[in-house]
Design an enzyme around this catalytic site. Structure first.
Site, PDB file in Angstrom:
ATOM      1  N   SER A   1      39.099 -11.264   1.234  1.00 11.71           N
ATOM      2  CA  SER A   1      39.207 -12.326   1.506  1.00 11.71           C
ATOM      3  C   SER A   1      40.533 -13.326   1.880  1.00 11.71           C
ATOM      4  O   SER A   1      42.111 -12.721   0.688  1.00 11.71           O
ATOM      5  CB  SER A   1      38.216 -13.018   1.185  1.00 11.71           C
TER       6      SER A   1
HETATM    7  N1  SAH Z   1      34.777  -9.805  -2.055  1.00 10.62           N
HETATM    8  C1  SAH Z   1      35.326  -8.493  -1.168  1.00 10.62           C
HETATM    9  C2  SAH Z   1      35.478  -8.882  -0.379  1.00 10.62           C
HETATM   10  C3  SAH Z   1      34.005  -8.623   0.382  1.00 10.62           C
HETATM   11  S1  SAH Z   1      34.012  -8.040   2.216  1.00 10.62           S
HETATM   12  C4  SAH Z   1      37.253  -8.734  -1.933  1.00 10.62           C
HETATM   13  O1  SAH Z   1      37.185  -9.492  -2.746  1.00 10.62           O
HETATM   14  O2  SAH Z   1      37.662  -7.775  -1.464  1.00 10.62           O
HETATM   15  C5  SAH Z   1      32.610  -8.463   2.117  1.00 10.62           C
HETATM   16  C6  SAH Z   1      31.488  -6.628   1.083  1.00 10.62           C
HETATM   17  O3  SAH Z   1      30.391  -6.932   1.563  1.00 10.62           O
HETATM   18  C7  SAH Z   1      32.548  -5.271   2.453  1.00 10.62           C
HETATM   19  O4  SAH Z   1      32.871  -4.365   1.281  1.00 10.62           O
HETATM   20  C8  SAH Z   1      31.118  -5.125   2.257  1.00 10.62           C
HETATM   21  O5  SAH Z   1      30.456  -3.791   2.798  1.00 10.62           O
HETATM   22  C9  SAH Z   1      29.506  -5.554   0.896  1.00 10.62           C
HETATM   23  N2  SAH Z   1      28.837  -5.618   1.960  1.00 10.62           N
HETATM   24  C10 SAH Z   1      27.750  -6.247   3.227  1.00 10.62           C
HETATM   25  N3  SAH Z   1      26.005  -6.594   2.532  1.00 10.62           N
HETATM   26  C11 SAH Z   1      26.476  -6.069   1.646  1.00 10.62           C
HETATM   27  C12 SAH Z   1      25.599  -5.808   0.950  1.00 10.62           C
HETATM   28  N4  SAH Z   1      23.651  -6.008   1.126  1.00 10.62           N
HETATM   29  N5  SAH Z   1      24.912  -5.168  -0.341  1.00 10.62           N
HETATM   30  C13 SAH Z   1      26.374  -5.608  -0.861  1.00 10.62           C
HETATM   31  N6  SAH Z   1      27.219  -5.334  -0.429  1.00 10.62           N
HETATM   32  C14 SAH Z   1      27.773  -5.857   1.210  1.00 10.62           C
END
Ligand code: SAH
Length: 217
Positions: free
Chosen positions: A64
């Protein structure tokens, strides 16, 4: 301080930009200062690590935008005694920021590749109060217990009751809520004595939260 000990200009601009955009919590600003974002981005993007932009990471996901990380963290009002749940580990950057402010972080990621590399990075940075779990944020094991704070970093069409049900009394949850292919709104939910208080904050764009552990690595 001798000139050669000064932080590089891009790191000074990074802090200045966060302050200019309204981040004022000293704990959050300090965490953003000490966690090296360049460690969490793809090697080819290191030069852009301190720009205020989201960047691509493995598995088609994103790290992000720093302002959004700082804003969500500030709104979460994390304290040292808190146990925090993050859904969507991605690079592990948000988890590293949280680790400087709270007691324990459990972060869940549905891609094994991302969970493994985040775990390794966080260990190298001695973020020893973070546990990275391969799993599905829509289906959290009952044994994980309840949390003082919950932060969702992937877009949900609605916040599941199962998730608000994990909030301790006085607990706060922040999540981007809205359609997967568009703009979402950051929603802040507080568990009060009488129920759940819901407030819309700002518009954001996140990659979608998808159900189940990813089949691909
Ligand atoms: N917080 C992260 C960025 C998040 S991007 C950082 O600091 O880099 C969103 C992430 O959520 C992705 O890696 C995606 O694979 C994950 N995601 C999406 N759906 C999910 C779920 N149901 N359970 C766990 N992770 C999930």
């Amino acid at each position: 301080m001798p000139a050669f000990d000064k932080p590089p200009p891009e790191k000074m601009m990074f802090q200045l930009n966060l302050r200019r955009r309204g981040i004022s919590d000293q704990g959050v600003l300090h965490a953003m200062e000490v966690v090296p974002r360049d460690v969490f981005v793809a090697p080819a993007d290191r030069k852009d690590a301190y720009c205020d932009a989201a960047l691509g990471i493995a598995c088609g996901q994103t790290i992000s935008q720093p302002f959004v990380v700082a804003y969500m963290t500030e709104q979460l009002q994390v304290r040292p005694e808190h146990r925090v749940l993050e859904i969507g580990t991605g690079s592990g950057y948000q988890a590293a920021i949280l680790s400087k402010l709270c007691g324990k972080v459990l972060t869940i990621e549905r891609f094994r590749t991302l969970a493994d590399s985040a775990r390794k990075r966080l260990a190298e940075l001695h973020c020893d109060n973070v546990e990275v779990m391969l799993g599905d944020g829509f289906d959290i094991p009952a044994g994980a217990g309840d949390f003082d704070r919950v932060i969702v970093t992937a877009a949900m069409v609605e916040i599941p009751h199962a998730l608000t049900g994990r909030l301790e009394p006085g607990g706060i949850l922040i999540a981007p809520v809205g359609p997967h292919n568009g703009t979402q709104t950051l929603i802040r939910i507080v568990r009060t004595n009488t129920g759940l208080e819901r407030k819309a904050l700002v518009d954001v764009r996140f990659v979608p939260a998808l159900p189940g552990i990813a089949r691909e690595l």
